[in-house]
Design a protein around this motif. Structure first.
Motif, PDB file in Angstrom:
ATOM      1  N   GLU A 272      12.248  18.410   7.429  1.00 57.01           N
ATOM      2  CA  GLU A 272      12.959  18.528   8.697  1.00 57.01           C
ATOM      3  C   GLU A 272      12.100  18.072   9.867  1.00 57.01           C
ATOM      4  O   GLU A 272      12.617  17.688  10.912  1.00 57.01           O
ATOM      5  CB  GLU A 272      13.399  19.977   8.911  1.00 57.01           C
ATOM      6  CG  GLU A 272      14.471  20.439   7.920  1.00 57.01           C
ATOM      7  CD  GLU A 272      14.988  21.818   8.247  1.00 57.01           C
ATOM      8  OE1 GLU A 272      14.344  22.516   9.071  1.00 57.01           O
ATOM      9  OE2 GLU A 272      16.025  22.208   7.688  1.00 57.01           O
ATOM     10  N   LYS A 273      10.781  18.138   9.711  1.00 56.54           N
ATOM     11  CA  LYS A 273       9.874  17.733  10.777  1.00 56.54           C
ATOM     12  C   LYS A 273       8.947  16.643  10.253  1.00 56.54           C
ATOM     13  O   LYS A 273       8.598  16.620   9.068  1.00 56.54           O
ATOM     14  CB  LYS A 273       9.048  18.931  11.260  1.00 56.54           C
ATOM     15  CG  LYS A 273       9.879  20.055  11.856  1.00 56.54           C
ATOM     16  CD  LYS A 273       8.999  21.227  12.289  1.00 56.54           C
ATOM     17  CE  LYS A 273       9.836  22.359  12.868  1.00 56.54           C
ATOM     18  NZ  LYS A 273       9.005  23.520  13.267  1.00 56.54           N
ATOM     19  N   PRO A 274       8.517  15.720  11.114  1.00 54.47           N
ATOM     20  CA  PRO A 274       7.603  14.651  10.677  1.00 54.47           C
ATOM     21  C   PRO A 274       6.289  15.230  10.164  1.00 54.47           C
ATOM     22  O   PRO A 274       5.776  16.225  10.678  1.00 54.47           O
ATOM     23  CB  PRO A 274       7.369  13.835  11.962  1.00 54.47           C
ATOM     24  CG  PRO A 274       8.518  14.161  12.855  1.00 54.47           C
ATOM     25  CD  PRO A 274       8.902  15.572  12.537  1.00 54.47           C
ATOM     26  N   LEU A 275       5.758  14.592   9.120  1.00 55.08           N
ATOM     27  CA  LEU A 275       4.482  15.020   8.561  1.00 55.08           C
ATOM     28  C   LEU A 275       3.336  14.290   9.259  1.00 55.08           C
ATOM     29  O   LEU A 275       3.446  13.106   9.589  1.00 55.08           O
ATOM     30  CB  LEU A 275       4.424  14.713   7.067  1.00 55.08           C
ATOM     31  CG  LEU A 275       5.435  15.430   6.182  1.00 55.08           C
ATOM     32  CD1 LEU A 275       5.295  14.957   4.742  1.00 55.08           C
ATOM     33  CD2 LEU A 275       5.252  16.932   6.252  1.00 55.08           C
ATOM     34  N   THR A 276       2.247  15.005   9.487  1.00 50.20           N
ATOM     35  CA  THR A 276       1.052  14.407  10.086  1.00 50.20           C
ATOM     36  C   THR A 276      -0.131  14.590   9.141  1.00 50.20           C
ATOM     37  O   THR A 276      -1.249  14.851   9.557  1.00 50.20           O
ATOM     38  CB  THR A 276       0.751  15.057  11.451  1.00 50.20           C
ATOM     39  OG1 THR A 276       0.601  16.477  11.275  1.00 50.20           O
ATOM     40  CG2 THR A 276       1.863  14.797  12.443  1.00 50.20           C
ATOM     41  N   THR A 277       0.137  14.443   7.854  1.00 45.62           N
ATOM     42  CA  THR A 277      -0.857  14.731   6.829  1.00 45.62           C
ATOM     43  C   THR A 277      -1.867  13.604   6.699  1.00 45.62           C
ATOM     44  O   THR A 277      -1.483  12.438   6.524  1.00 45.62           O
ATOM     45  CB  THR A 277      -0.162  14.932   5.480  1.00 45.62           C
ATOM     46  OG1 THR A 277       0.816  15.971   5.626  1.00 45.62           O
ATOM     47  CG2 THR A 277      -1.154  15.319   4.408  1.00 45.62           C
ATOM     48  N   PRO A 278      -3.172  13.889   6.754  1.00 47.40           N
ATOM     49  CA  PRO A 278      -4.188  12.857   6.519  1.00 47.40           C
ATOM     50  C   PRO A 278      -4.100  12.338   5.086  1.00 47.40           C
ATOM     51  O   PRO A 278      -3.871  13.099   4.149  1.00 47.40           O
ATOM     52  CB  PRO A 278      -5.511  13.594   6.754  1.00 47.40           C
ATOM     53  CG  PRO A 278      -5.154  14.820   7.528  1.00 47.40           C
ATOM     54  CD  PRO A 278      -3.771  15.185   7.104  1.00 47.40           C
ATOM     55  N   LEU A 279      -4.282  11.034   4.929  1.00 47.46           N
ATOM     56  CA  LEU A 279      -4.145  10.417   3.619  1.00 47.46           C
ATOM     57  C   LEU A 279      -5.481  10.012   3.002  1.00 47.46           C
ATOM     58  O   LEU A 279      -5.518   9.300   1.996  1.00 47.46           O
ATOM     59  CB  LEU A 279      -3.229   9.194   3.717  1.00 47.46           C
ATOM     60  CG  LEU A 279      -1.807   9.450   4.213  1.00 47.46           C
ATOM     61  CD1 LEU A 279      -1.004   8.162   4.209  1.00 47.46           C
ATOM     62  CD2 LEU A 279      -1.109  10.517   3.374  1.00 47.46           C
ATOM     63  N   LEU A 280      -6.578  10.492   3.590  1.00 47.94           N
ATOM     64  CA  LEU A 280      -7.888  10.094   3.092  1.00 47.94           C
ATOM     65  C   LEU A 280      -8.067  10.447   1.620  1.00 47.94           C
ATOM     66  O   LEU A 280      -8.622   9.668   0.843  1.00 47.94           O
ATOM     67  CB  LEU A 280      -8.996  10.741   3.933  1.00 47.94           C
ATOM     68  CG  LEU A 280     -10.441  10.420   3.499  1.00 47.94           C
ATOM     69  CD1 LEU A 280     -10.693   8.916   3.596  1.00 47.94           C
ATOM     70  CD2 LEU A 280     -11.435  11.197   4.354  1.00 47.94           C
ATOM     71  N   ASN A 281      -7.573  11.632   1.234  1.00 50.00           N
ATOM     72  CA  ASN A 281      -7.753  12.049  -0.157  1.00 50.00           C
ATOM     73  C   ASN A 281      -7.037  11.107  -1.125  1.00 50.00           C
ATOM     74  O   ASN A 281      -7.528  10.839  -2.225  1.00 50.00           O
ATOM     75  CB  ASN A 281      -7.252  13.480  -0.354  1.00 50.00           C
ATOM     76  CG  ASN A 281      -7.714  14.074  -1.672  1.00 50.00           C
ATOM     77  OD1 ASN A 281      -8.896  14.064  -1.994  1.00 50.00           O
ATOM     78  ND2 ASN A 281      -6.771  14.584  -2.456  1.00 50.00           N
ATOM     79  N   LEU A 282      -5.884  10.576  -0.707  1.00 48.34           N
ATOM     80  CA  LEU A 282      -5.179   9.620  -1.551  1.00 48.34           C
ATOM     81  C   LEU A 282      -6.012   8.357  -1.742  1.00 48.34           C
ATOM     82  O   LEU A 282      -6.103   7.815  -2.846  1.00 48.34           O
ATOM     83  CB  LEU A 282      -3.822   9.253  -0.937  1.00 48.34           C
ATOM     84  CG  LEU A 282      -2.611  10.039  -1.428  1.00 48.34           C
ATOM     85  CD1 LEU A 282      -2.665  11.467  -0.920  1.00 48.34           C
ATOM     86  CD2 LEU A 282      -1.329   9.367  -0.976  1.00 48.34           C
ATOM     87  N   VAL A 283      -6.625   7.881  -0.651  1.00 44.91           N
ATOM     88  CA  VAL A 283      -7.439   6.666  -0.724  1.00 44.91           C
ATOM     89  C   VAL A 283      -8.653   6.903  -1.626  1.00 44.91           C
ATOM     90  O   VAL A 283      -8.945   6.104  -2.522  1.00 44.91           O
ATOM     91  CB  VAL A 283      -7.886   6.237   0.685  1.00 44.91           C
ATOM     92  CG1 VAL A 283      -8.849   5.053   0.614  1.00 44.91           C
ATOM     93  CG2 VAL A 283      -6.668   5.891   1.535  1.00 44.91           C
ATOM     94  N   MET A 284      -9.358   7.990  -1.396  1.00 48.11           N
ATOM     95  CA  MET A 284     -10.590   8.252  -2.141  1.00 48.11           C
ATOM     96  C   MET A 284     -10.310   8.527  -3.616  1.00 48.11           C
ATOM     97  O   MET A 284     -11.159   8.271  -4.485  1.00 48.11           O
ATOM     98  CB  MET A 284     -11.334   9.441  -1.525  1.00 48.11           C
ATOM     99  CG  MET A 284     -11.725   9.231  -0.061  1.00 48.11           C
ATOM    100  SD  MET A 284     -12.707   7.740   0.217  1.00 48.11           S
ATOM    101  CE  MET A 284     -14.232   8.189  -0.636  1.00 48.11           C
ATOM    102  N   ASN A 285      -9.133   9.068  -3.912  1.00 49.36           N
ATOM    103  CA  ASN A 285      -8.768   9.423  -5.287  1.00 49.36           C
ATOM    104  C   ASN A 285      -7.932   8.357  -5.977  1.00 49.36           C
ATOM    105  O   ASN A 285      -7.674   8.454  -7.175  1.00 49.36           O
ATOM    106  CB  ASN A 285      -7.958  10.718  -5.288  1.00 49.36           C
ATOM    107  CG  ASN A 285      -8.775  11.919  -5.684  1.00 49.36           C
ATOM    108  OD1 ASN A 285      -9.908  11.795  -6.106  1.00 49.36           O
ATOM    109  ND2 ASN A 285      -8.179  13.091  -5.533  1.00 49.36           N
ATOM    110  N   GLU A 286      -7.471   7.377  -5.196  1.00 48.20           N
ATOM    111  CA  GLU A 286      -6.473   6.434  -5.696  1.00 48.20           C
ATOM    112  C   GLU A 286      -5.275   7.175  -6.279  1.00 48.20           C
ATOM    113  O   GLU A 286      -4.655   6.750  -7.264  1.00 48.20           O
ATOM    114  CB  GLU A 286      -7.052   5.455  -6.724  1.00 48.20           C
ATOM    115  CG  GLU A 286      -8.023   4.462  -6.111  1.00 48.20           C
ATOM    116  CD  GLU A 286      -8.367   3.305  -7.037  1.00 48.20           C
ATOM    117  OE1 GLU A 286      -8.111   3.403  -8.256  1.00 48.20           O
ATOM    118  OE2 GLU A 286      -8.909   2.300  -6.532  1.00 48.20           O
TER     119      GLU A 286
END
Length: 353
Positions: A272-286
């Motif tokens: 319902e609300k926009p997410l402001t989640t950092p994506l660094l963990n996705l990059v570092m973990n692939e």
């Protein structure tokens, strides 16, 4: 006949409407039970969102219309040309309308049809004594699968589809964020797929208790450092598959901190609300975020098969109400959090307590 008709926000009325008649290629279903979905709640409190205010391209229907897309029932009459079904057949309904010619449909991914419609959101649905549906929506129920369980096939198929996209392994750790109906469905689906090591993350004590009563292991994110716990539990490998059925930023952030390298976080929530989640963990973990929408006929068949094997249990989280109580004991109670899953019973049999 009686039906719950949606006119707009905060305006859902049980009214007398004409009883439908099957047309060629369709059947008339006497509705056994119809579940109230989170999408229905969004429509009631903030809609119309998906319910069309002009004729839908696939159904031709628009506001006002009878709600209800999670339902089961018994066929009472068949239209011309229908030979595969007969009066007396017990069915669950996969309520998808698809165009058949857009890119996703041509690729076989009709669950993401560009003109997708839902029986009960884009057409008159199952929150009524009777409804008429095309035969390609029908799935027979085994004799020992109740109509109550049959009404849960649709939401449980949403969860099963998401579980499949997560590609969990039987010897890995899976995590479910959110213990609402879809979260419960994910737990059932993962167990049905042979995954034993599953944790459900839920801050609500009431919801934790409900899913624990079914046999689940839970984590309270207000009391436990969930990423640290999972890191320790998996010897640093992280979770094999993570599923977000909560739809809030804290859950997503925690989920992404738990997911293992090159593994998915599957999103099966409405945000319902926009997410402001950092994506660094996705990059570092692939690692990655995988969206999940609806289901396929294969998901419906798999859920019904698991139900026939006794893999699903309604104890403690499913309540049945008569049609006349749909607003106060259905929509309002779900919105207030005093009930978890409500099945509307147009015939008033009251089989689920």
């Amino acid at each position: 006949m009686r039906a719950a008709v949606y006119y707009g926000p905060h305006k859902l009325e049980v009214a007398d409407v004409p009883e439908p008649t099957p047309t060629p290629g369709t059947v008339k279903v006497k509705v056994g039970f119809n579940g109230i979905c989170g999408t229905d709640l969004h429509e009631y409190y903030a809609g119309p969102i998906f319910i069309p205010t002009s004729p839908h391209p696939l159904t031709g229907q628009q506001l006002p219309l009878t709600m209800g897309h999670e339902f089961s029932g018994v066929i009472t009459e068949v239209g011309d040309g229908v030979t595969d079904y007969a009066a007396g057949d017990r069915v669950a309904v996969m309520p998808l309308y698809r165009c058949g010619h857009c890119g996703p449909c041509r690729a076989g991914n009709y669950n993401i049809c560009q003109q997708i419609g839902f029986h009960g959101l884009m057409s008159d649905g199952g929150m009524a004594e009777y409804t008429v549906v095309p035969t390609d929506m029908l799935h027979r129920l085994p004799d020992h699968v109740s109509l109550e369980l049959g009404a849960l096939v649709e939401p449980m198929s949403v969860a099963y589809h998401a579980a499949t996209l997560g590609e969990p392994t039987a010897d890995g750790t899976s995590m479910v964020f959110g213990a609402g109906p879809i979260g419960i469905g994910l737990w059932f689906a993962l167990r049905g797929k042979g995954v034993e090591d599953v944790f459900v993350v839920e801050p609500s004590a009431t919801r934790r208790e409900s899913i624990e009563a079914l046999g689940a292991r839970t984590l309270d994110p207000t009391a436990v450092d969930v990423p640290a716990f999972i890191a320790d539990h998996t010897n640093g490998a992280g979770a094999d598959a993570v599923f977000d059925a909560a739809g809030v930023t804290p859950a997503v952030e925690t989920a992404l901190a738990c997911v293992g390298a090159r593994r998915p976080m599957v999103s099966v929530a409405i945000y319902e609300k926009p997410l402001t989640t950092p994506l660094l963990n996705l990059v570092m973990n692939e690692s990655r975020i995988q969206g999940s929408l609806c289901y396929t006929a294969e998901d419906f068949a798999a859920v019904i098969d698991l139900m026939a094997k006794g893999a699903y249990d309604t104890t403690g989280w499913v309540t049945s109400i008569p049609l006349d109580d749909v607003v106060d004991e259905g929509f309002e109670a779900l919105h207030a959090g005093t009930k978890m899953k409500v099945l509307v019973d147009p015939a008033g049999t009251g089989a689920v307590s």
